[in-house]
Design a protein around this motif. Sequence first.
Motif, PDB file in Angstrom:
ATOM      1  N   LYS A  54       0.836  -1.211   0.000  1.00  0.00           N
ATOM      2  CA  LYS A  54       0.000   0.000   0.000  1.00  0.00           C
ATOM      3  C   LYS A  54       0.869   1.259   0.000  1.00  0.00           C
ATOM      4  CE  LYS A  54      -4.088  -1.906   2.249  1.00  0.00           C
ATOM      5  NZ  LYS A  54      -4.965  -1.857   3.421  1.00  0.00           N
ATOM      6  N   ILE A  55       1.945   1.231   0.779  1.00  0.00           N
ATOM      7  CA  ILE A  55       2.846   2.391   0.826  1.00  0.00           C
ATOM      8  C   ILE A  55       3.474   2.629  -0.538  1.00  0.00           C
ATOM      9  CG2 ILE A  55       5.067   3.188   1.760  1.00  0.00           C
ATOM     10  CD1 ILE A  55       4.220   1.894   4.434  1.00  0.00           C
ATOM     11  N   ASP A  56       3.923   1.557  -1.189  1.00  0.00           N
ATOM     12  CA  ASP A  56       4.508   1.698  -2.526  1.00  0.00           C
ATOM     13  C   ASP A  56       3.488   2.260  -3.514  1.00  0.00           C
ATOM     14  OD1 ASP A  56       6.889   0.711  -1.594  1.00  0.00           O
ATOM     15  OD2 ASP A  56       6.533  -1.342  -2.318  1.00  0.00           O
ATOM     16  N   ASP A  57       2.251   1.789  -3.418  1.00  0.00           N
ATOM     17  CA  ASP A  57       1.192   2.289  -4.299  1.00  0.00           C
ATOM     18  C   ASP A  57       0.923   3.769  -4.041  1.00  0.00           C
ATOM     19  OD1 ASP A  57      -0.847   1.994  -6.282  1.00  0.00           O
ATOM     20  OD2 ASP A  57      -2.335   1.994  -4.644  1.00  0.00           O
ATOM     21  N   MET A  58       0.886   4.161  -2.774  1.00  0.00           N
ATOM     22  CA  MET A  58       0.651   5.575  -2.441  1.00  0.00           C
ATOM     23  C   MET A  58       1.816   6.452  -2.876  1.00  0.00           C
ATOM     24  SD  MET A  58      -1.121   5.442   1.267  1.00  0.00           S
ATOM     25  CE  MET A  58      -2.683   4.669   1.542  1.00  0.00           C
ATOM     26  N   ASP A  59       3.044   5.948  -2.696  1.00  0.00           N
ATOM     27  CA  ASP A  59       4.211   6.715  -3.155  1.00  0.00           C
ATOM     28  C   ASP A  59       4.161   6.925  -4.667  1.00  0.00           C
ATOM     29  OD1 ASP A  59       5.313   7.068  -0.658  1.00  0.00           O
ATOM     30  OD2 ASP A  59       6.692   5.353  -0.832  1.00  0.00           O
ATOM     31  N   ARG A  60       3.798   5.878  -5.392  1.00  0.00           N
ATOM     32  CA  ARG A  60       3.682   5.992  -6.855  1.00  0.00           C
ATOM     33  C   ARG A  60       2.588   6.998  -7.213  1.00  0.00           C
ATOM     34  NH1 ARG A  60       0.214   3.595  -9.625  1.00  0.00           N
ATOM     35  NH2 ARG A  60      -0.131   1.851  -8.218  1.00  0.00           N
ATOM     36  N   ARG A  90       3.912  10.569  -6.520  1.00  0.00           N
ATOM     37  CA  ARG A  90       4.826  11.008  -7.582  1.00  0.00           C
ATOM     38  C   ARG A  90       4.049  11.374  -8.851  1.00  0.00           C
ATOM     39  NH1 ARG A  90       7.780   6.667  -5.723  1.00  0.00           N
ATOM     40  NH2 ARG A  90       7.099   5.369  -7.486  1.00  0.00           N
ATOM     41  N   ASN A  91       3.042  10.563  -9.172  1.00  0.00           N
ATOM     42  CA  ASN A  91       2.227  10.821 -10.358  1.00  0.00           C
ATOM     43  C   ASN A  91       1.451  12.130 -10.212  1.00  0.00           C
ATOM     44  OD1 ASN A  91       1.104  10.369 -12.861  1.00  0.00           O
ATOM     45  ND2 ASN A  91      -0.484   8.998 -12.092  1.00  0.00           N
ATOM     46  N   LEU A  92       0.891  12.373  -9.030  1.00  0.00           N
ATOM     47  CA  LEU A  92       0.123  13.602  -8.810  1.00  0.00           C
ATOM     48  C   LEU A  92       1.019  14.836  -8.812  1.00  0.00           C
ATOM     49  CD1 LEU A  92      -2.368  12.441  -6.030  1.00  0.00           C
ATOM     50  CD2 LEU A  92      -2.878  12.846  -8.436  1.00  0.00           C
ATOM     51  N   ASN A  93       2.228  14.705  -8.315  1.00  0.00           N
ATOM     52  CA  ASN A  93       3.161  15.840  -8.293  1.00  0.00           C
ATOM     53  C   ASN A  93       3.712  16.168  -9.668  1.00  0.00           C
ATOM     54  OD1 ASN A  93       2.963  16.437  -5.577  1.00  0.00           O
ATOM     55  ND2 ASN A  93       4.596  15.014  -5.013  1.00  0.00           N
ATOM     56  N   SER A  94       3.763  15.202 -10.543  1.00  0.00           N
ATOM     57  CA  SER A  94       4.397  15.434 -11.836  1.00  0.00           C
ATOM     58  C   SER A  94       3.404  15.759 -12.957  1.00  0.00           C
ATOM     59  CB  SER A  94       5.226  14.213 -12.237  1.00  0.00           C
ATOM     60  OG  SER A  94       4.371  13.104 -12.446  1.00  0.00           O
ATOM     61  N   ASP A  95       2.160  15.356 -12.833  1.00  0.00           N
ATOM     62  CA  ASP A  95       1.194  15.508 -13.927  1.00  0.00           C
ATOM     63  C   ASP A  95      -0.032  16.273 -13.440  1.00  0.00           C
ATOM     64  OD1 ASP A  95      -0.070  15.241 -16.348  1.00  0.00           O
ATOM     65  OD2 ASP A  95      -0.698  13.159 -16.005  1.00  0.00           O
ATOM     66  N   LYS A  96      -0.273  17.448 -14.031  1.00  0.00           N
ATOM     67  CA  LYS A  96      -1.394  18.293 -13.619  1.00  0.00           C
ATOM     68  C   LYS A  96      -2.733  17.636 -13.946  1.00  0.00           C
ATOM     69  CE  LYS A  96      -3.422  22.818 -14.199  1.00  0.00           C
ATOM     70  NZ  LYS A  96      -3.515  24.014 -14.994  1.00  0.00           N
ATOM     71  N   ASP A  97      -2.827  16.940 -15.077  1.00  0.00           N
ATOM     72  CA  ASP A  97      -4.086  16.287 -15.452  1.00  0.00           C
ATOM     73  C   ASP A  97      -4.475  15.203 -14.444  1.00  0.00           C
ATOM     74  OD1 ASP A  97      -4.349  17.891 -17.701  1.00  0.00           O
ATOM     75  OD2 ASP A  97      -3.305  16.452 -19.006  1.00  0.00           O
ATOM     76  N   SER A  98      -3.504  14.433 -14.000  1.00  0.00           N
ATOM     77  CA  SER A  98      -3.826  13.379 -13.029  1.00  0.00           C
ATOM     78  C   SER A  98      -4.213  13.991 -11.686  1.00  0.00           C
ATOM     79  CB  SER A  98      -2.665  12.410 -12.861  1.00  0.00           C
ATOM     80  OG  SER A  98      -1.542  13.072 -12.324  1.00  0.00           O
ATOM     81  N   LEU A  99      -3.624  15.139 -11.322  1.00  0.00           N
ATOM     82  CA  LEU A  99      -3.995  15.827 -10.089  1.00  0.00           C
ATOM     83  C   LEU A  99      -5.434  16.317 -10.168  1.00  0.00           C
ATOM     84  CD1 LEU A  99      -3.206  16.938  -7.330  1.00  0.00           C
ATOM     85  CD2 LEU A  99      -2.336  18.980  -8.490  1.00  0.00           C
ATOM     86  N   GLU A 100      -5.820  16.890 -11.308  1.00  0.00           N
ATOM     87  CA  GLU A 100      -7.204  17.351 -11.479  1.00  0.00           C
ATOM     88  C   GLU A 100      -8.176  16.170 -11.433  1.00  0.00           C
ATOM     89  OE1 GLU A 100      -7.484  19.636 -15.046  1.00  0.00           O
ATOM     90  OE2 GLU A 100      -6.262  21.281 -14.266  1.00  0.00           O
ATOM     91  N   GLN A 101      -7.835  15.086 -12.092  1.00  0.00           N
ATOM     92  CA  GLN A 101      -8.704  13.908 -12.089  1.00  0.00           C
ATOM     93  C   GLN A 101      -8.855  13.359 -10.665  1.00  0.00           C
ATOM     94  OE1 GLN A 101      -7.319  10.696 -14.518  1.00  0.00           O
ATOM     95  NE2 GLN A 101      -9.038   9.371 -13.986  1.00  0.00           N
ATOM     96  N   PHE A 102      -7.756  13.313  -9.915  1.00  0.00           N
ATOM     97  CA  PHE A 102      -7.799  12.834  -8.531  1.00  0.00           C
ATOM     98  C   PHE A 102      -8.696  13.728  -7.687  1.00  0.00           C
ATOM     99  CE2 PHE A 102      -6.113  12.742  -4.185  1.00  0.00           C
ATOM    100  CZ  PHE A 102      -6.149  11.386  -3.929  1.00  0.00           C
ATOM    101  N   ALA A 103      -8.562  15.053  -7.840  1.00  0.00           N
ATOM    102  CA  ALA A 103      -9.376  15.996  -7.069  1.00  0.00           C
ATOM    103  C   ALA A 103     -10.852  15.844  -7.417  1.00  0.00           C
ATOM    104  CB  ALA A 103      -8.907  17.421  -7.331  1.00  0.00           C
ATOM    105  N   ARG A 104     -11.163  15.633  -8.681  1.00  0.00           N
ATOM    106  CA  ARG A 104     -12.562  15.455  -9.089  1.00  0.00           C
ATOM    107  C   ARG A 104     -13.149  14.168  -8.522  1.00  0.00           C
ATOM    108  NH1 ARG A 104     -13.028  17.471 -15.347  1.00  0.00           N
ATOM    109  NH2 ARG A 104     -12.037  19.478 -15.015  1.00  0.00           N
ATOM    110  N   GLU A 105     -12.394  13.079  -8.609  1.00  0.00           N
ATOM    111  CA  GLU A 105     -12.909  11.779  -8.169  1.00  0.00           C
ATOM    112  C   GLU A 105     -13.049  11.686  -6.659  1.00  0.00           C
ATOM    113  OE1 GLU A 105     -10.225   8.923  -9.778  1.00  0.00           O
ATOM    114  OE2 GLU A 105     -11.029   9.111 -11.820  1.00  0.00           O
ATOM    115  N   ASN A 106     -12.098  12.252  -5.929  1.00  0.00           N
ATOM    116  CA  ASN A 106     -12.078  12.050  -4.483  1.00  0.00           C
ATOM    117  C   ASN A 106     -12.682  13.190  -3.673  1.00  0.00           C
ATOM    118  OD1 ASN A 106     -10.703   9.448  -4.297  1.00  0.00           O
ATOM    119  ND2 ASN A 106      -9.013  10.539  -5.264  1.00  0.00           N
TER     120      ASN A 106
END
Length: 108
Positions: free
Chosen positions: A68-74, A77-93
């Motif tokens: 779980k920690i490895d998944d959260m770290d990944r 990293r994905n949210l910090n590097s990609d603005k689109d994935s950050l927006e998608q995460f914010a919308r979903e959660n």
Amino acid sequence: MGKFRDLWDRSKDGKDAEKRSFARYAIFATLLFLVLVGFVNQNNIVRWVKAERDIRRLDRQVKEYNAKIDDMDRQIRNLNSDKDSLEQFARENFGFAEPGDDVFLVEK
């Protein structure tokens, strides 16, 4: 099994009475020792088996948490590097939306 059963019959001792008596004593002492070590003693076999089972269960939990920690770290990293994935995460959660988006809230 017959010889073992005959060992306890004192009428069959005959000339080997001393050997058979010692064998009975040795068997009894061994069984008593096994009972004391296996069940009565504070540091007994039953406790060892339970501790081993607990250790295996805790090791499985550690592996699950590390995954779980490895998944959260990944994901971080994905949210910090990609603005689109950050927006998608914010919308979903968090239910974020851009102006003009239609938002449908479904309660569980």
